[in-house]
Design an enzyme around this catalytic site. Structure first.
Site, short mmCIF file in Angstrom:
data_model
loop_
_atom_site.label_atom_id
_atom_site.label_comp_id
_atom_site.label_asym_id
_atom_site.label_seq_id
_atom_site.Cartn_x
_atom_site.Cartn_y
_atom_site.Cartn_z
CB SER A 126 -1.01 0.07 1.12
OG SER A 126 -0.24 0.83 2.57
CB SER B 208 -0.13 3.44 4.91
OG SER B 208 0.68 2.16 4.97
CE LYS C 169 0.69 1.15 8.61
NZ LYS C 169 -0.10 1.50 7.87
#
Length: 265
Positions: free
Chosen positions: A79, A81, A136
């Protein structure tokens, strides 16, 4: 217990090792004795096909298992992100021993080596679905008071410094790019200024003991610890620290050559 590729490797290692070991101890001596009685040289004795495959594959599978479990594991970024740090289609290496050695499948730590540092880019198992891996940036350590107000991030009452760098119009994204000074790490983040009332832009919580708070660098297009589906991540769910991009392959523009071999900061 997590039924993923590590589970398959462990099962394959045990199966091939057992087949090879049982044959070596119980059946091979009988074959050799029977062949010798017939005057057949030991080098001319054929192993059963299953045993031959097990003997050939066991060391290969074992080496792959050890490397993936205790040294480095490859992951693909699925993705955007973590843009602009990581792009959809990046293939990365994750250092599995940065925060300690863990047994595969059960994920139990057996050796402590280091602690996660604010600013690290980390792969972790999603608390509500441990079979799913997320990547993340570590923002909040245990006990930290995390506040998000629009584009502003506060840790323990101190605003995290940022410097706007202008528009970002690459890879199909239109956003504002900024440099964030998070702990000892300076890195880029993206803000989509048309989402002032977007979910995740108003947050105020304290990180529980033994847990961590993560955010994506693409701040307004990241499902991370600000959201119920992710939440705080327990220490046992940490997989490792992302260290380097080894390939980028996202059609139709693949590969992006200047990303190959790039370190992850």
């Amino acid at each position: 217990m997590i039924f993923d590729f590590s589970f398959i490797l462990v099962a394959a290692t045990l199966l091939t090792g057992l087949i090879w070991g049982i044959d070596s101890l119980a059946f091979k001596p009988k074959r050799v004795a029977a062949a010798s009685a017939k005057g057949v040289a030991p080098d001319n004795i054929r192993e059963p096909l299953m045993v031959e495959y097990a003997r050939s594959f066991f060391p290969v599978i074992l080496i792959v298992l050890l490397i993936r479990s205790f040294l480095f594991e490859p992951f693909r970024i699925p993705s955007d992100s973590m843009m602009p740090t990581l792009l959809d289609g990046d293939f990365i290496f994750v250092n599995k021993f940065s925060y300690g050695l863990r047994l595969p499948v059960v994920n139990t730590k057996v050796v402590s080596i280091g602690d996660p540092q604010r600013g690290d880019v980390i792969v972790f198992r999603l608390p509500r679905d441990p079979a799913t891996n997320y990547i993340k940036r570590l923002v909040g350590l245990p006990g930290d008071h995390i506040v998000v107000r629009g584009e502003n991030l506060y840790i323990n009452g101190e605003r995290v410094p940022t410097e706007l760098n202008g528009p970002y119009n690459e890879h199909g994204t239109r956003a504002m790019r900024a440099t964030e000074h998070l702990g000892n790490v300076d890195h880029s983040v993206l803000y989509m200024r048309d989402r002032y009332d977007g979910e995740g832009r108003d947050y105020d919580e304290i990180v529980p003991a033994g847990h961590y708070f993560f955010m994506g660098d693409n701040r307004d297009n990241s499902k991370d610890s600000r959201f119920f589906d992710v939440g705080f991540v327990p220490e046992r769910n940490l997989v490792g620290k992302a260290v380097r991009i080894w390939l980028n392959w996202d059609l139709p523009n693949a590969p992006i050559w200047d990303r190959i071999g790039a370190p992850i900061h």
